[in-house]
Design a protein around this motif. Sequence first.
Motif, PDB file in Angstrom:
ATOM      1  N   ARG A  78       0.902  -1.252   0.015  1.00  0.00           N
ATOM      2  CA  ARG A  78       0.066   0.018  -0.024  1.00  0.00           C
ATOM      3  C   ARG A  78       0.899   1.342   0.042  1.00  0.00           C
ATOM      4  NH1 ARG A  78      -2.254   3.256   3.121  1.00  0.00           N
ATOM      5  NH2 ARG A  78      -0.903   2.689   5.056  1.00  0.00           N
ATOM      6  N   VAL A  79       2.035   1.289   0.832  1.00  0.00           N
ATOM      7  CA  VAL A  79       2.880   2.117   0.796  1.00  0.00           C
ATOM      8  C   VAL A  79       3.650   2.484  -0.550  1.00  0.00           C
ATOM      9  CG1 VAL A  79       5.080   3.019   1.975  1.00  0.00           C
ATOM     10  CG2 VAL A  79       2.953   2.336   3.521  1.00  0.00           C
ATOM     11  N   LEU A  80       4.212   1.164  -0.986  1.00  0.00           N
ATOM     12  CA  LEU A  80       4.839   1.424  -2.316  1.00  0.00           C
ATOM     13  C   LEU A  80       3.952   2.116  -3.450  1.00  0.00           C
ATOM     14  CD1 LEU A  80       6.793  -2.005  -2.479  1.00  0.00           C
ATOM     15  CD2 LEU A  80       7.140   0.021  -1.318  1.00  0.00           C
ATOM     16  N   ALA A  81       2.624   1.576  -3.494  1.00  0.00           N
ATOM     17  CA  ALA A  81       1.639   2.252  -4.412  1.00  0.00           C
ATOM     18  C   ALA A  81       1.774   3.795  -4.311  1.00  0.00           C
ATOM     19  CB  ALA A  81       0.351   1.601  -4.250  1.00  0.00           C
ATOM     20  N   LYS A  82       2.318   4.375  -3.075  1.00  0.00           N
ATOM     21  CA  LYS A  82       1.954   5.929  -3.304  1.00  0.00           C
ATOM     22  C   LYS A  82       3.346   6.504  -4.069  1.00  0.00           C
ATOM     23  CE  LYS A  82      -0.101   6.515   0.959  1.00  0.00           C
ATOM     24  NZ  LYS A  82      -0.065   6.141   2.397  1.00  0.00           N
ATOM     25  N   ASP A  83       4.241   5.605  -4.480  1.00  0.00           N
ATOM     26  CA  ASP A  83       5.432   5.843  -5.269  1.00  0.00           C
ATOM     27  C   ASP A  83       6.110   7.177  -4.479  1.00  0.00           C
ATOM     28  OD1 ASP A  83       6.653   5.627  -7.544  1.00  0.00           O
ATOM     29  OD2 ASP A  83       5.803   7.141  -8.659  1.00  0.00           O
ATOM     30  N   ALA A  84       6.521   6.784  -3.315  1.00  0.00           N
ATOM     31  CA  ALA A  84       7.413   8.017  -2.392  1.00  0.00           C
ATOM     32  C   ALA A  84       8.790   8.003  -2.697  1.00  0.00           C
ATOM     33  CB  ALA A  84       7.130   7.576  -1.034  1.00  0.00           C
ATOM     34  N   LYS A  85       9.416   9.236  -2.580  1.00  0.00           N
ATOM     35  CA  LYS A  85      10.767   9.303  -3.023  1.00  0.00           C
ATOM     36  C   LYS A  85      11.653   8.490  -1.570  1.00  0.00           C
ATOM     37  CE  LYS A  85      10.631  13.915  -3.199  1.00  0.00           C
ATOM     38  NZ  LYS A  85      10.911  15.107  -3.709  1.00  0.00           N
ATOM     39  N   ILE A  86      11.047   8.721  -0.607  1.00  0.00           N
ATOM     40  CA  ILE A  86      11.613   8.303   0.868  1.00  0.00           C
ATOM     41  C   ILE A  86      10.520   7.331   1.476  1.00  0.00           C
ATOM     42  CG2 ILE A  86      12.250   9.291   3.171  1.00  0.00           C
ATOM     43  CD1 ILE A  86      12.638  12.070   1.485  1.00  0.00           C
ATOM     44  N   VAL A  87      10.993   6.439   1.858  1.00  0.00           N
ATOM     45  CA  VAL A  87      10.072   5.203   2.422  1.00  0.00           C
ATOM     46  C   VAL A  87      10.566   4.777   3.885  1.00  0.00           C
ATOM     47  CG1 VAL A  87       8.878   2.830   2.217  1.00  0.00           C
ATOM     48  CG2 VAL A  87       9.632   4.352   0.143  1.00  0.00           C
ATOM     49  N   ILE A  88       9.914   5.106   4.915  1.00  0.00           N
ATOM     50  CA  ILE A  88      10.301   4.884   6.330  1.00  0.00           C
ATOM     51  C   ILE A  88       9.785   3.382   6.482  1.00  0.00           C
ATOM     52  CG2 ILE A  88      10.655   5.561   8.644  1.00  0.00           C
ATOM     53  CD1 ILE A  88      10.297   8.513   7.560  1.00  0.00           C
ATOM     54  N   PHE A  89      10.635   2.558   7.071  1.00  0.00           N
ATOM     55  CA  PHE A  89      10.160   1.258   7.649  1.00  0.00           C
ATOM     56  C   PHE A  89      10.608   1.252   9.127  1.00  0.00           C
ATOM     57  CE2 PHE A  89      10.990   0.369   3.291  1.00  0.00           C
ATOM     58  CZ  PHE A  89       9.876  -0.683   2.883  1.00  0.00           C
ATOM     59  N   ASP A  90       9.390   0.961   9.951  1.00  0.00           N
ATOM     60  CA  ASP A  90       9.582   1.215  11.384  1.00  0.00           C
ATOM     61  C   ASP A  90       9.379  -0.170  11.939  1.00  0.00           C
ATOM     62  OD1 ASP A  90       9.858   1.762  14.006  1.00  0.00           O
ATOM     63  OD2 ASP A  90       8.188   3.308  14.376  1.00  0.00           O
ATOM     64  N   GLU A  91      10.492  -1.008  12.125  1.00  0.00           N
ATOM     65  CA  GLU A  91      10.276  -2.397  12.493  1.00  0.00           C
ATOM     66  C   GLU A  91       9.403  -3.370  11.867  1.00  0.00           C
ATOM     67  OE1 GLU A  91      11.134  -3.668  16.563  1.00  0.00           O
ATOM     68  OE2 GLU A  91      10.838  -1.704  17.225  1.00  0.00           O
ATOM     69  N   PRO A  92       9.563  -3.315  10.364  1.00  0.00           N
ATOM     70  CA  PRO A  92       8.656  -4.134   9.556  1.00  0.00           C
ATOM     71  C   PRO A  92       8.749  -5.441   9.839  1.00  0.00           C
ATOM     72  CG  PRO A  92      10.503  -3.501   8.378  1.00  0.00           C
ATOM     73  CD  PRO A  92      10.749  -2.864   9.611  1.00  0.00           C
ATOM     74  N   THR A  93       9.777  -5.932  10.496  1.00  0.00           N
ATOM     75  CA  THR A  93       9.860  -7.443  10.443  1.00  0.00           C
ATOM     76  C   THR A  93       9.496  -8.123  11.887  1.00  0.00           C
ATOM     77  OG1 THR A  93      12.213  -7.375  10.847  1.00  0.00           O
ATOM     78  CG2 THR A  93      11.422  -7.575   8.609  1.00  0.00           C
ATOM     79  N   ALA A  94       9.237  -7.032  12.775  1.00  0.00           N
ATOM     80  CA  ALA A  94       8.939  -7.476  14.248  1.00  0.00           C
ATOM     81  C   ALA A  94       8.214  -8.789  14.460  1.00  0.00           C
ATOM     82  CB  ALA A  94       8.655  -6.357  15.129  1.00  0.00           C
ATOM     83  N   ALA A  95       7.112  -8.875  13.648  1.00  0.00           N
ATOM     84  CA  ALA A  95       6.004  -9.686  13.759  1.00  0.00           C
ATOM     85  C   ALA A  95       6.203 -10.743  12.916  1.00  0.00           C
ATOM     86  CB  ALA A  95       4.528  -8.880  13.797  1.00  0.00           C
ATOM     87  N   LEU A  96       7.297 -10.921  12.098  1.00  0.00           N
ATOM     88  CA  LEU A  96       7.476 -11.780  11.000  1.00  0.00           C
ATOM     89  C   LEU A  96       8.404 -12.981  11.326  1.00  0.00           C
ATOM     90  CD1 LEU A  96       7.514  -9.597   7.677  1.00  0.00           C
ATOM     91  CD2 LEU A  96       5.541 -10.292   8.955  1.00  0.00           C
ATOM     92  N   SER A  97       8.238 -14.389  10.543  1.00  0.00           N
ATOM     93  CA  SER A  97       9.234 -15.018  10.607  1.00  0.00           C
ATOM     94  C   SER A  97      10.230 -15.121   9.620  1.00  0.00           C
ATOM     95  CB  SER A  97       8.323 -16.493  10.547  1.00  0.00           C
ATOM     96  OG  SER A  97       7.779 -16.611   9.646  1.00  0.00           O
ATOM     97  N   ASP A  98      11.319 -15.955   9.677  1.00  0.00           N
ATOM     98  CA  ASP A  98      12.287 -15.859   8.665  1.00  0.00           C
ATOM     99  C   ASP A  98      11.917 -15.763   7.313  1.00  0.00           C
ATOM    100  OD1 ASP A  98      13.665 -15.644  11.133  1.00  0.00           O
ATOM    101  OD2 ASP A  98      14.554 -17.736  10.913  1.00  0.00           O
ATOM    102  N   ALA A  99      10.972 -16.748   6.830  1.00  0.00           N
ATOM    103  CA  ALA A  99      10.777 -16.702   5.506  1.00  0.00           C
ATOM    104  C   ALA A  99       9.985 -15.442   5.032  1.00  0.00           C
ATOM    105  CB  ALA A  99       9.657 -17.754   5.128  1.00  0.00           C
TER     106      ALA A  99
END
Length: 499
Positions: A157-178
Amino acid sequence: MNETIPFRLEAKGISKSYGAISALDDVNLALKPGEVVALLGENGAGKSTIVKIISGLIVPDSGTITIDGEEVVLPTVNASQAAGIAVVQQEFSTVGTLTVAENLVLGQRGASWWWSPSKLNSAARAILERVGLENLDPNTPVENLTVAEMQLVEIARVLAKDAKIVIFDEPTAALSDAEIVRVLRVVKRLAAEGRSVIYVTHRLPEVFEIADQVVIFRNGKSQPSRNVSDLTVDMVVALMIGRELGHLYPEKSPSIGEVVLETNGLKIAGMRSEVNLQVRRGEILGLTGQLGSGTAEIMQAIAGNADVLAGTVELEGSPIDLRGRRRGIVIGIAYCSPDRKKDGIFAGVSIKRNLSSPWLRRVSRVGFVSRKQEMDEATRSAANFAIDLARMQTPVGNLSGGNQQKVAVGKWLGIRPRVLLVEEPTRGVDVGARAEIYAQLRRLCDSGVGIIVSSSDTNEILGLSDTIATYYRGAQTSSKSASEWTEPELVREVMHRED
Ligand SMILES: Nc1ncnc2c1ncn2[C@@H]1O[C@H](COP(=O)(O)OP(=O)(O)OP(=O)(O)O)[C@@H](O)[C@H]1O
């Protein structure tokens, strides 16, 4: 990175205080097009605060922000978006009842409510492909997705905005390795497209995999940006916590005693096979698997939060009734949820009251509890989990994410548990505090508490557990001593069925 390329974003001299608390003090941050800058720091160091300032959620007390050389003011999220900044939030901003396609396309520039479903779907498919979700049906309601899929849709959803600057705030905290692999791939692709990425994380291997520069925060101050290629993991840790860490994981117990808790033929809703587990004195039992593997269902059932269809559980040799969380607390089963916001902490209430809440509920049967007793109990738990004793009256909602997690785990010490169940014990927790949480779990285990930890972080499971049980889609796939695993083998065991 080429010295002559001008900065895309420059934040200079940013400060922000909350009353007497200085969240940021003269922070500087700069990034160029195509660059990934990782923000690292202990819990409470100020990373989320700078992210919130750049994303227009809070206004700094002082300092300037320039984008492509022009000073900007970002008093609102809209102003930040208009300046070309997009943020992948930890809390999802997708709308559960809408479909994936509706969430992805509507609200984007150029899209319209009047689009036909097929146009909507093909636009959504193109976006989903960018995050490796090409097989996801765009008509699926978002509320039916797994947490990992939701996180990837949020990124899409964020990528669809086509931003120049993208901020990820702990995007993997709830994810497993895969799933982490997929997120990192997206970040690399964004940088390759010339976008600038700010990436906040507590997982150091990710920094070495994707970041060009790292800015380390300590006590609200930023250190000068450093090339990741000049650093090692140990150097980063020392810069973060101001000392050498020593060992992250404590020594394992030399001897394992009698059984504390045992499940026999437990049938749990959502599990494909019966659950037969034993946890013994001096042993940390680690459960691991991908999201949806069943480890969460097992923990919930033993905690008394889920339907048990058949089977028995014995605590120190006596059968126990698992119906209801309250009963569990009374007999000494502590359960620490992975979702601290939902059922781990009371955000508006002080650290002291949060730390004493399970204990108060238990002792309130005997009547009066003095304030001193409550404070003593809370202080003991706080000291064990390195929680700042000077802030005992602070509402937990004002703490950084990692410090909230320490409170969520620490509060269970007060009930003197016989069994402690902890899901994702260090999600969002910095490396120094992780070591403290691990040491505390080991001390509890050595004192006779039966400990079951579930985690999708295989390194943590391997480092912390004595015995490891792996799960896949609701069934156990192995159970053996941690010493019989190597990390690559364990990762393969947990993931290989995805191939
Ligand atoms: N609304 C608020 N009121 C009071 N203090 C706050 C508030 N928001 C943040 N703080 C304080 O500001 C400091 C910086 O917090 P911040 O959330 O930026 O840390 P962080 O580095 O993101 O930590 P974490 O890794 O745990 O997420 C902390 O001491 C925190 O308690």
